[in-house]
Design a protein around this motif. Structure first.
Motif, PDB file in Angstrom:
ATOM      1  N   THR A  68       0.423  -1.290   0.108  1.00 46.74           N
ATOM      2  CA  THR A  68      -0.119  -0.046  -0.297  1.00 46.74           C
ATOM      3  C   THR A  68       1.137   1.215  -0.511  1.00 46.74           C
ATOM      4  OG1 THR A  68      -0.099  -0.125   2.124  1.00 46.74           O
ATOM      5  CG2 THR A  68      -1.494  -1.145   1.086  1.00 46.74           C
ATOM      6  N   LEU A  87      -1.096   1.414   6.226  1.00 47.03           N
ATOM      7  CA  LEU A  87      -1.710   0.694   6.235  1.00 47.03           C
ATOM      8  C   LEU A  87      -1.664   0.298   7.377  1.00 47.03           C
ATOM      9  CD1 LEU A  87      -3.665  -2.115   4.908  1.00 47.03           C
ATOM     10  CD2 LEU A  87      -1.801  -4.212   5.869  1.00 47.03           C
ATOM     11  N   LEU A 119      -7.228   1.559   5.121  1.00 49.90           N
ATOM     12  CA  LEU A 119      -5.664   2.474   4.894  1.00 49.90           C
ATOM     13  C   LEU A 119      -5.855   4.200   5.461  1.00 49.90           C
ATOM     14  CD1 LEU A 119      -5.443   1.198   1.566  1.00 49.90           C
ATOM     15  CD2 LEU A 119      -4.472   0.811   3.609  1.00 49.90           C
TER      16      LEU A 119
END
Ligand SMILES: C[S@@+](CC[C@H](N)C(=O)[O-])C[C@H]1O[C@@H](n2cnc3c(N)ncnc32)[C@H](O)[C@@H]1O
Length: 391
Positions: free
Chosen positions: A354, A361, A388
């Protein structure tokens, strides 16, 4: 720390824990089925992942049912002496190797001792060691002073007795799932409970404000929009498909008629890969494209193809969204993970990368990374929840 509440977790405890931790911060796992929450108030109807919650009344050392039931009876004979009106009582035990008759027996002894003290009591029969949420709700247990449900929960070295403050209203959850005029089996049916959890994971339970809009860029038939509206947030939904936008509109109109909804919603068609959304966006809660449904695990080649498509769509969506969000904005995105014959999951690489898309994250202290997987036993496509924070 003195924890005020105990929550009975749902079918997928890791997801329930994450929701509690995100909303209340101070949460500790107490047993496989329960968590302690340090909060002044807890409204179970705002949570998707907990079945029941109760105010902690007593902690008993040891792990023995006989001892717990004796102490419980003594406590309530004293506490309820001289009480006015008839008490309705339900008892639910969690984590003990006892039968429903053992649980019922504690209630019968308490009832007869209270009767001698002049207090009348109705005991809700135990079909099981713990009353179902439906039974608790039907009997209105925990919702007024004279309707009490005791939650007796065994931990590793002590036992907690709590007075329930209510059970999840599962008939209402089912009604808003099945009562919606437009449903679509192909885009998948996000259960309202999971939608509630996702909204809480995105907002952290922040109090709604008229300008705090929740965005769902893959809104489909609008389950996430619906649950957000019921929590009091204004919503903004977009979807590639014109049909889905009209379905969402019809469903939200229905919701407005059937429930008390006063906030605005905004809907329009849009490809999540390139749409420019209109601010403000306070949080994002979305079940992204999950690829095609499977009734049996696909071949490795097919899996690779679907995984590639999902990676592309979800990855491009995250990149498109990034510059449109204020730093610190939270997202809860459900992405697919596929369960093989061996029970192992194939995840999207995005779930581990991510940062390269510009998002951190969020980690949780009560669960391990990768535990936020929602699926039913017979499902191949699970939903992995990514929480997120836009960097
Ligand atoms: C898994 S469904 C979401 C279902 C939704 N949570 C609901 O409650 O009905 C995914 C949705 O994404 C939409 N979709 C697929 N690709 C898209 C894209 N590139 N941009 C926007 N929406 C897309 C589909 O039309 C579908 O409605």
């Amino acid at each position: 720390m003195d924890y005020m509440y105990i929550a009975i977790l749902g079918r997928q405890p890791a997801i329930s824990l994450a929701e509690l931790e995100r909303v209340f911060s101070s949460v500790r796992r107490y047993s496989p089925v329960a968590a302690l929450v340090d909060t002044e108030s807890l409204d179970i109807q705002r949570l998707g992942g907990s079945q029941k919650a109760g105010r902690v009344v007593l902690t008993i050392s040891g792990a023995d049912w006989a001892r717990a039931s004796t102490q419980l009876i003594d406590h309530y004979v004293t506490a309820w002496k001289g009480r006015e009106g008839k008490v309705t009582l339900g008892i639910s035990a969690y984590g003990f190797s006892v039968s429903e008759r053992d649980v019922q027996k504690a209630g019968i002894i308490l009832k007869s001792r209270l009767k001698k003290a002049g207090v009348s009591m109705r005991l809700v029969p135990n079909q099981d060691v713990a009353l179902s949420s439906a039974t608790s709700h039907h009997n209105k247990l925990g919702l007024s002073e004279n309707k009490v449900e005791l939650l007796i929960v065994r931990g590793s070295d002590d036992i907690i007795i709590a007075e329930s403050t209510g059970a999840q209203h599962i008939t209402s959850l089912a009604a808003r799932d099945q009562g919606r005029p437009k449903r679509d089996a192909f885009v998948g049916m996000l259960p309202p409970k999971l939608a509630l959890i996702m909204v809480n994971l995105a907002t952290g339970g922040k109090a709604p404000r008229p300008d705090h809009r929740i965005l769902d860029p893959f809104c489909g038939t609008g389950v996430l929009l619906q649950e957000s509206l019921l929590l009091g947030y204004p919503v903004y939904g977009t979807d590639l498909s014109e049909k889905m936008i009209s379905y969402s509109e019809e469903n939200l109109q229905w919701l407005k008629g059937a429930y008390h909804v006063t906030q605005d919603w905004k809907l329009h068609e849009g490809d999540a890969i390139k749409t420019t959304w209109q601010p403000p966006i306070e949080a994002v809660a979305t079940e992204a494209y999950l690829g095609q449904p499977f009734s049996a695990p696909p071949s490795p080649a097919k899996l690779q193809e679907v995984r590639g498509n999902c990676t592309y769509i979800i990855g491009e969506f995250l990149k498109n969204l990034h510059p449109q969000l204020e730093p610190g904005t939270a997202l809860c995105v459900a992405v697919p993970a596929w369960r093989g014959k061996d029970g192992l999951f194939t995840h999207l690489s995005i779930a581990r990368e991510t940062k390269s898309y510009g998002y951190d994250l969020l980690s949780f202290s009560t669960i391990k990374p990768g535990e936020l997987l929602y699926y039913r036993e017979n499902q191949v496509v699970a939903r992995e929840l990514l929480v997120l924070i836009r960097k």
